[in-house]
Design a protein around this motif. Structure first.
Motif, PDB file in Angstrom:
ATOM      1  N   PHE A 287      -4.605  -4.136  -8.252  1.00  0.00           N
ATOM      2  CA  PHE A 287      -3.894  -3.550  -7.111  1.00  0.00           C
ATOM      3  C   PHE A 287      -4.880  -3.001  -6.087  1.00  0.00           C
ATOM      4  N   ALA A 288      -5.894  -2.286  -6.570  1.00  0.00           N
ATOM      5  CA  ALA A 288      -6.885  -1.684  -5.667  1.00  0.00           C
ATOM      6  C   ALA A 288      -7.600  -2.743  -4.846  1.00  0.00           C
ATOM      7  N   PHE A 289      -8.044  -3.815  -5.478  1.00  0.00           N
ATOM      8  CA  PHE A 289      -8.823  -4.829  -4.781  1.00  0.00           C
ATOM      9  C   PHE A 289      -7.958  -5.822  -3.997  1.00  0.00           C
ATOM     10  N   SER A 290      -6.653  -5.767  -4.197  1.00  0.00           N
ATOM     11  CA  SER A 290      -5.782  -6.670  -3.435  1.00  0.00           C
ATOM     12  C   SER A 290      -5.532  -6.162  -2.018  1.00  0.00           C
ATOM     13  N   HIS A 291      -5.944  -4.920  -1.739  1.00  0.00           N
ATOM     14  CA  HIS A 291      -5.807  -4.350  -0.399  1.00  0.00           C
ATOM     15  C   HIS A 291      -7.183  -4.116   0.206  1.00  0.00           C
ATOM     16  N   LYS A 292      -7.274  -4.218   1.507  1.00  0.00           N
ATOM     17  CA  LYS A 292      -8.561  -4.085   2.183  1.00  0.00           C
ATOM     18  C   LYS A 292      -9.084  -2.652   2.113  1.00  0.00           C
ATOM     19  N   LEU A 293     -10.396  -2.558   2.142  1.00  0.00           N
ATOM     20  CA  LEU A 293     -11.067  -1.264   2.041  1.00  0.00           C
ATOM     21  C   LEU A 293     -10.555  -0.269   3.071  1.00  0.00           C
ATOM     22  N   PHE A 294     -10.366  -0.704   4.292  1.00  0.00           N
ATOM     23  CA  PHE A 294     -10.018   0.235   5.361  1.00  0.00           C
ATOM     24  C   PHE A 294      -8.671   0.918   5.137  1.00  0.00           C
ATOM     25  N   ASN A 295      -7.837   0.354   4.236  1.00  0.00           N
ATOM     26  CA  ASN A 295      -6.581   1.016   3.889  1.00  0.00           C
ATOM     27  C   ASN A 295      -6.823   2.351   3.177  1.00  0.00           C
TER      28      ASN A 295
ATOM     29  N   GLN B  60      -5.331   8.023  -0.134  1.00  0.00           N
ATOM     30  CA  GLN B  60      -4.042   8.185  -0.815  1.00  0.00           C
ATOM     31  C   GLN B  60      -4.130   9.150  -1.995  1.00  0.00           C
ATOM     32  N   LEU B  61      -5.233   9.095  -2.738  1.00  0.00           N
ATOM     33  CA  LEU B  61      -5.388  10.019  -3.861  1.00  0.00           C
ATOM     34  C   LEU B  61      -5.469  11.468  -3.374  1.00  0.00           C
ATOM     35  N   LYS B  62      -6.137  11.670  -2.256  1.00  0.00           N
ATOM     36  CA  LYS B  62      -6.241  13.029  -1.703  1.00  0.00           C
ATOM     37  C   LYS B  62      -4.874  13.514  -1.233  1.00  0.00           C
ATOM     38  N   GLN B  63      -4.096  12.609  -0.632  1.00  0.00           N
ATOM     39  CA  GLN B  63      -2.747  12.983  -0.204  1.00  0.00           C
ATOM     40  C   GLN B  63      -1.879  13.355  -1.397  1.00  0.00           C
ATOM     41  N   MET B  64      -2.042  12.617  -2.505  1.00  0.00           N
ATOM     42  CA  MET B  64      -1.327  12.962  -3.743  1.00  0.00           C
ATOM     43  C   MET B  64      -1.702  14.356  -4.208  1.00  0.00           C
ATOM     44  N   LEU B  65      -2.990  14.629  -4.222  1.00  0.00           N
ATOM     45  CA  LEU B  65      -3.474  15.883  -4.779  1.00  0.00           C
ATOM     46  C   LEU B  65      -3.003  17.089  -3.976  1.00  0.00           C
ATOM     47  N   THR B  66      -2.789  16.919  -2.677  1.00  0.00           N
ATOM     48  CA  THR B  66      -2.304  18.053  -1.864  1.00  0.00           C
ATOM     49  C   THR B  66      -0.941  18.539  -2.345  1.00  0.00           C
ATOM     50  N   LYS B  67      -0.172  17.663  -2.984  1.00  0.00           N
ATOM     51  CA  LYS B  67       1.150  18.050  -3.491  1.00  0.00           C
ATOM     52  C   LYS B  67       1.052  18.862  -4.773  1.00  0.00           C
TER      53      LYS B  67
ATOM     54  N   ILE C 266       0.831  -1.200   0.000  1.00  0.00           N
ATOM     55  CA  ILE C 266       0.000   0.000   0.000  1.00  0.00           C
ATOM     56  C   ILE C 266       0.870   1.256   0.000  1.00  0.00           C
ATOM     57  N   GLU C 267       2.086   1.137   0.531  1.00  0.00           N
ATOM     58  CA  GLU C 267       3.025   2.274   0.534  1.00  0.00           C
ATOM     59  C   GLU C 267       3.459   2.662  -0.884  1.00  0.00           C
ATOM     60  N   ASP C 268       3.265   1.758  -1.824  1.00  0.00           N
ATOM     61  CA  ASP C 268       3.638   2.033  -3.218  1.00  0.00           C
ATOM     62  C   ASP C 268       2.538   2.754  -3.985  1.00  0.00           C
ATOM     63  N   PHE C 269       1.451   3.093  -3.312  1.00  0.00           N
ATOM     64  CA  PHE C 269       0.248   3.627  -3.966  1.00  0.00           C
ATOM     65  C   PHE C 269       0.556   4.826  -4.858  1.00  0.00           C
ATOM     66  N   GLU C 270       1.189   5.843  -4.300  1.00  0.00           N
ATOM     67  CA  GLU C 270       1.391   7.077  -5.060  1.00  0.00           C
ATOM     68  C   GLU C 270       2.277   6.848  -6.275  1.00  0.00           C
ATOM     69  N   GLY C 271       3.374   6.139  -6.076  1.00  0.00           N
ATOM     70  CA  GLY C 271       4.288   5.880  -7.187  1.00  0.00           C
ATOM     71  C   GLY C 271       3.629   5.056  -8.277  1.00  0.00           C
ATOM     72  N   TYR C 272       2.856   4.059  -7.866  1.00  0.00           N
ATOM     73  CA  TYR C 272       2.209   3.185  -8.838  1.00  0.00           C
ATOM     74  C   TYR C 272       1.118   3.943  -9.597  1.00  0.00           C
ATOM     75  N   THR C 273       0.347   4.756  -8.884  1.00  0.00           N
ATOM     76  CA  THR C 273      -0.693   5.563  -9.534  1.00  0.00           C
ATOM     77  C   THR C 273      -0.078   6.514 -10.552  1.00  0.00           C
ATOM     78  N   SER C 274       1.023   7.151 -10.179  1.00  0.00           N
ATOM     79  CA  SER C 274       1.717   8.072 -11.093  1.00  0.00           C
ATOM     80  C   SER C 274       2.211   7.337 -12.330  1.00  0.00           C
ATOM     81  N   ASP C 275       2.753   6.146 -12.132  1.00  0.00           N
ATOM     82  CA  ASP C 275       3.257   5.353 -13.267  1.00  0.00           C
ATOM     83  C   ASP C 275       2.132   4.967 -14.221  1.00  0.00           C
ATOM     84  N   ILE C 276       1.004   4.536 -13.663  1.00  0.00           N
ATOM     85  CA  ILE C 276      -0.131   4.122 -14.489  1.00  0.00           C
ATOM     86  C   ILE C 276      -0.636   5.287 -15.338  1.00  0.00           C
ATOM     87  N   ILE C 277      -0.793   6.454 -14.705  1.00  0.00           N
ATOM     88  CA  ILE C 277      -1.290   7.623 -15.447  1.00  0.00           C
ATOM     89  C   ILE C 277      -0.285   8.060 -16.496  1.00  0.00           C
ATOM     90  N   SER C 278       0.985   8.078 -16.124  1.00  0.00           N
ATOM     91  CA  SER C 278       2.041   8.499 -17.057  1.00  0.00           C
ATOM     92  C   SER C 278       2.094   7.596 -18.280  1.00  0.00           C
TER      93      SER C 278
END
Length: 393
Positions: free
Chosen positions: A284-292, A309-316, A43-55
């Motif tokens: 990736f999304a469904f491999s982690h529990k909802l509460f994450n 995590q998406l909101k934390q990304m957007l604050t940057k 789950i710690e890889d969320f931001e990097g992985y999301t950025s890679d997918i969009i890129s």
């Protein structure tokens, strides 16, 4: 279209079985092997992985129409479009004299990015025009589809050939947005399949139960039984109601949105691109529990606490306030849109009773329509009736 699918649409504004489906769904049902995948990343890889997918998604495309509400998902996509210097137009739909608009969110984005945008006003007249355009293209979708069809038709003269949406995260990272966590928890005392039936949004069931003829009522029972098979299949994958409702949302809401955007794009000779609907990203999304994905600091334990995590990304890219402000989303005031243009007399002119009587008891329909219009009920019955009569051959 067969009568089974017409009745199913009448109740749910959608059909489970589709020609165009998301990964992990076959004949409207989730595939166990898809949702039982072990985490491919932490789950710690969320931001990097999301950025890679969009890129990667943006790498070889340009000239884009971005459907932009100004919320978390579309704001993130806008940031990456700017980052990679893509040519794009933000399209934002809004409804006049309606408090459920996100116009302020779009204007807030201008504090952080310079971009070209088009605000499309969806009046009652324009909404009805959108319905006709959708009918012409043989599409009978949910209540947002007339807005989309009008909006894209309005902007069809531009040279952009890509339609980009931020669809997906609401369901991946929360689930059935209509309900809060307290309600999910209350349902946890029931069998999972029974709880899911209570969560599955049937917009017009009580209305159709009153007006269907004997054949229609028989078909309705079949439709309900088919949906119950879906609930059982989901409960085999995960009995935890918090996780199960997320799969239900994916199979119904997400899949409906995906089909709608795909058909819309094809109707206007566009290519639909939605980075969050990438198959590996969904796994990736469904491999982690909802509460994450939930921010428990949020006062209201509802969908606004999702997408942490998406909101934390957007604050940057923007600000904390913009990222965490509540987004209204695309809530079309359906009753108002239709009822401002009709009374019982001129609404009935639109109805083709000889077609409807295949499924509907016409006397009961007239009685219930009169009551609905007299009481000015805020429901989807008028919209639904107009659509199903177009579906009947």
């Amino acid at each position: 279209m067969n009568l089974f699918k017409i009745v199913e649409y009448g109740i749910y504004h959608d059909n489970l079985d589709k020609k165009i489906s998301l990964p992990g769904i076959k004949n409207g049902h989730p595939q166990l092997s898809f949702f039982k995948k072990k985490p491919i990343l932490k789950i710690e890889d969320f931001e990097g992985y999301t950025s890679d997918i969009i890129s990667k998604t943006l790498k070889n495309i340009n000239n884009i129409n971005l459907l932009c509400s100004g919320g978390v998902d579309s704001s993130i996509l806008l940031y990456f479009l700017k980052k990679y210097k893509k040519k794009f137009l933000c399209i934002h739909n809004f409804y006049p004299n309606h408090n459920l608009n996100d116009l302020k969110k779009i204007e807030t984005l201008r504090k952080f990015f310079v971009f070209q945008s088009k605000k499309v006003l969806i009046s009652s007249e324009n909404y009805m025009k959108g319905m006709k355009i959708a009918y012409k293209n043989n599409y009978f979708g949910n209540t947002y589809s007339p807005t989309l069809y009008y909006s894209i038709n309005f902007n069809k003269k531009n040279n952009n050939k890509i339609l980009m949406t931020g669809s997906g995260p609401d369901e991946f990272f929360y689930g059935m947005e209509k309900y809060n966590l307290k309600y999910f928890k209350r349902l946890s005392n029931l069998k999972t399949n029974v709880a899911l039936e209570k969560l599955d949004t049937n917009y017009n069931e009580s209305f159709y139960e009153k007006i269907l003829n004997p054949l229609g009522r028989t078909i309705l029972k079949e439709v309900k039984n088919r949906r119950r098979l879906l609930y059982k299949e989901i409960s085999k994958i995960n009995k935890n109601i918090f996780e199960a409702q997320r799969i239900l949302s994916y199979c119904t809401v997400s899949n409906q949105h995906f089909e709608m955007f795909e058909k819309l794009s094809r109707n206007f000779d566009l290519k639909h691109v939605s980075p969050f609907f990438n198959e590996d990203y969904i796994k990736f999304a469904f491999s982690h529990k909802l509460f994450n994905y939930l921010d428990f600091k949020e006062k209201n334990k509802d969908a606004n606490m999702g997408k942490k995590q998406l909101k934390q990304m957007l604050t940057k890219y923007t600000s904390h306030k913009h990222a965490y402000d509540k987004k209204i989303g695309f809530h079309a005031p359906i009753s108002k849109m239709i009822e401002t243009k009709v009374n019982l007399k001129n609404f009935e002119v639109r109805l083709k009773y000889e077609k409807l009587e295949k499924l509907i008891d016409i006397d009961k329909l007239k009685k219930n329509l009169k009551m609905n219009l007299f009481l000015k009920k805020k429901n989807y019955n008028l919209y639904s009736i107009l659509n199903i009569q177009e579906m009947i051959n």
